[in-house]
Motif scaffolding. Structure first.
Motif, PDB file in Angstrom:
ATOM      1  N   ASP A 420       0.857  -1.185   0.000  1.00 11.80           N
ATOM      2  CA  ASP A 420       0.000   0.000   0.000  1.00 11.80           C
ATOM      3  C   ASP A 420       0.892   1.233   0.000  1.00 11.80           C
ATOM      4  OD1 ASP A 420      -1.870   1.968   0.348  1.00 11.80           O
ATOM      5  OD2 ASP A 420      -2.692   1.183   2.233  1.00 11.80           O
ATOM      6  N   ASN A 423      -0.925   4.334   1.740  1.00 14.56           N
ATOM      7  CA  ASN A 423      -1.632   4.189   3.013  1.00 14.56           C
ATOM      8  C   ASN A 423      -3.119   4.495   2.857  1.00 14.56           C
ATOM      9  OD1 ASN A 423       0.274   3.345   5.093  1.00 14.56           O
ATOM     10  ND2 ASN A 423       1.327   5.275   4.672  1.00 14.56           N
ATOM     11  N   ARG A 427      -6.299  -1.760   6.105  1.00 15.40           N
ATOM     12  CA  ARG A 427      -5.296  -2.767   6.436  1.00 15.40           C
ATOM     13  C   ARG A 427      -5.913  -4.030   7.025  1.00 15.40           C
ATOM     14  NH1 ARG A 427      -0.765  -1.180  10.827  1.00 15.40           N
ATOM     15  NH2 ARG A 427      -2.677  -0.747  11.990  1.00 15.40           N
ATOM     16  N   ARG A 431      -5.808  -7.935   5.534  1.00 15.80           N
ATOM     17  CA  ARG A 431      -5.189  -9.019   6.306  1.00 15.80           C
ATOM     18  C   ARG A 431      -6.206 -10.110   6.621  1.00 15.80           C
ATOM     19  NH1 ARG A 431      -1.145  -5.427  10.214  1.00 15.80           N
ATOM     20  NH2 ARG A 431       0.522  -5.254   8.658  1.00 15.80           N
ATOM     21  N   TYR A 437       0.156  -7.709   4.043  1.00 11.79           N
ATOM     22  CA  TYR A 437      -0.035  -6.283   3.777  1.00 11.79           C
ATOM     23  C   TYR A 437       1.177  -5.518   4.283  1.00 11.79           C
ATOM     24  CZ  TYR A 437      -1.899  -1.530   4.425  1.00 11.79           C
ATOM     25  OH  TYR A 437      -2.077  -0.160   4.422  1.00 11.79           O
ATOM     26  N   ALA A 439       2.869  -1.441   4.225  1.00 11.14           N
ATOM     27  CA  ALA A 439       2.704  -0.019   3.904  1.00 11.14           C
ATOM     28  C   ALA A 439       3.907   0.742   4.436  1.00 11.14           C
ATOM     29  CB  ALA A 439       1.402   0.523   4.509  1.00 11.14           C
ATOM     30  N   ARG A 442       4.391   1.933   8.570  1.00 14.54           N
ATOM     31  CA  ARG A 442       3.445   1.236   9.472  1.00 14.54           C
ATOM     32  C   ARG A 442       3.992  -0.135   9.812  1.00 14.54           C
ATOM     33  NH1 ARG A 442      -2.632   1.835   7.422  1.00 14.54           N
ATOM     34  NH2 ARG A 442      -2.976   1.732   9.666  1.00 14.54           N
TER      35      ARG A 442
END
Length: 443
Positions: A420, A423, A427, A431, A437, A439, A442
């Motif tokens: 990602d 963002n 999320r 998942r 996932y 980003a 994060r």
């Protein structure tokens, strides 16, 4: 009697400005030296994608209020107020702005000006350009100093350009000192009477300050974006979450939450070249040390592209030459087909050069992307782009990318791995659908 308006340069800025001036009730003549572009505009076909522009363009071309031409003679005869909207790209191999289109426009228009008029510069130029053009105009125009030059910088956001023109957040009137000042001020107040009556703030400035306004605004925005991306780097090193961090500091009214979205960074035809041009001009006037911080702003922005490639490599469980990569996004931002300095295409191109099979999808920018990166593969839908992919990269935050159903998409990919880059995805939903996932910034 309302002034008749011309718009010189009918690219993104000029075509939008011309259509919006017609929408405000003025008779408008747009000029461009590109015959194909003029022909398209005269048929009410915008040469680029901008939400809301085509209906306004069509409405006023059909009414006859808006026309387009390649003739400077026609422009000089028609106009009382001439808007200068030509491009000022970055010079090849240098940081500074290329002013040949500005100089050419003045050199073509000035010798034809037989009666008093006002020339309003909207192009982003290095400070000092307007002062030089003032002398050029007075020297070349038969009407002399009755051809008054002033500066009226644009602050358009791609994707919102029509609204920003019709309902601007502020207006900057860069006025010459002495002769012609009142004529320039009056011309702008007539042109923008509707916005002024609606309460739009008007900042009256000298020519130097008006030229600095756009470069300073874009430099501040670029700094804010790179700041939060620098914080994303710290978050990745410490296990923090940059989106929560942005909320925490963004509630401070001195900081604000806008432009604190960490991710792939900025691109487009304005911010990158404007901050570089600002640095170059500062050096020319002996104030280079004042803007050295912009070098790091630019460097942080470029590092985000490399970081996305690195994250993608971590997720792909095979060498690049036998990997299928789906890239969602080609435009530098949503609601645009502009691919100038697009971070998304830059990442796609880098991965392709490593040997991966890269397929790109974008709702509006595929045609432009094909011209720049013909070696990439392109798909007309998200599903087709992701079919058989070992990793999916979401690199432009189009609204319908945010709304992708990760359960449905999981059925067509080879590996449930997503980066990602903006963002912008949910999320937890990804998942929960079995995706790995990742980003920027994060945990």
């Amino acid at each position: 009697m309302r002034p008749r308006i011309t718009v010189i340069g009918c690219g993104y800025l000029g075509a939008t400005h011309a259509a919006c001036m017609a929408e405000l009730g003025f008779d408008v003549l747009g000029l461009d030296v590109d015959h194909d572009k003029v022909a398209a505009l005269q048929e009410a076909r915008p040469p680029f994608y901008e939400p809301g522009l085509e209906p306004i363009l069509r409405k006023h071309v059909e009414s006859g209020r808006l026309r387009f031409t390649t003739s400077y003679d026609e422009v000089a005869e028609f106009g009382d107020v001439h808007f200068l909207c030509v491009a000022t790209p970055q010079r090849d191999g240098e940081l500074g702005a290329d002013l040949r289109f500005v100089d050419s426009a003045i050199a073509s228009l000035a010798p034809l000006l037989q009666r008093p008029c006002v020339v309003l510069g909207k192009s982003t130029v290095p400070v000092g350009t307007a002062e030089r053009l003032t002398e050029d105009l007075a020297r070349m125009a038969p009407v002399g100093r009755d051809a008054v030059l002033a500066w009226n910088p644009e602050f358009l956001r791609e994707g919102f350009a029509v609204d920003d023109t019709l309902r601007p957040g502020r207006l900057v009137f860069g006025l010459p000192e002495g002769y012609g000042r009142d004529a320039a001020d009056q011309a702008m107040r007539v042109v923008y009477a509707e916005a002024i009556a609606a309460g739009t703030p008007v900042v009256v400035a000298d020519l130097a300050t008006a030229q600095l306004a756009k470069a300073a605004a874009n430099s501040f925005l670029a700094t804010k974006i790179s700041f939060i991306n620098a914080m994303a780097e710290i978050c990745e090193a410490t296990g923090g979450d940059v989106t929560v961090l942005a909320d925490a500091i963004g509630h401070d009214p001195r900081i604000g939450r806008q432009f604190l979205n960490a991710g792939l960074g900025f691109g487009g035809g304005c911010l990158p070249k404007d901050i570089r041009g600002f640095m170059a001009r500062a050096g020319e006037v002996g104030a280079g040390d004042a803007l050295t911080f912009l070098r790091e702003v630019d460097a942080i922005n470029q590092r985000r592209r490399s970081r996305v490639v690195d994250v993608a490599a971590e997720l792909v469980d095979r060498p690049w030459p036998v990997a299928n990569v789906a890239v969602l996004g080609a435009a530098f931002k949503p609601d645009s087909d502009d691919i100038r300095d697009s971070p998304a295409l830059n990442v796609a191109g880098r991965i392709s050069l490593f040997g991966a099979h890269v397929t790109v999808h974008d709702p509006q920018a595929i045609s432009n992307a094909r011209k720049l990166w013909p070696t990439l593969h392109y798909a007309d839908s998200v599903i087709d782009a992701c079919r058989g992919a070992h990793v999916v990269l979401v690199l432009t935050e189009w609204s319908h990318f945010r709304e992708i159903d990760p359960v449905v998409l999981a059925e067509v990919v080879a590996t449930r791995a997503v980066v990602d880059g903006r963002n912008c995805l949910d999320r937890e939903a990804w998942r929960a659908a079995g995706w790995t996932y990742r980003a920027l910034g994060r945990p």
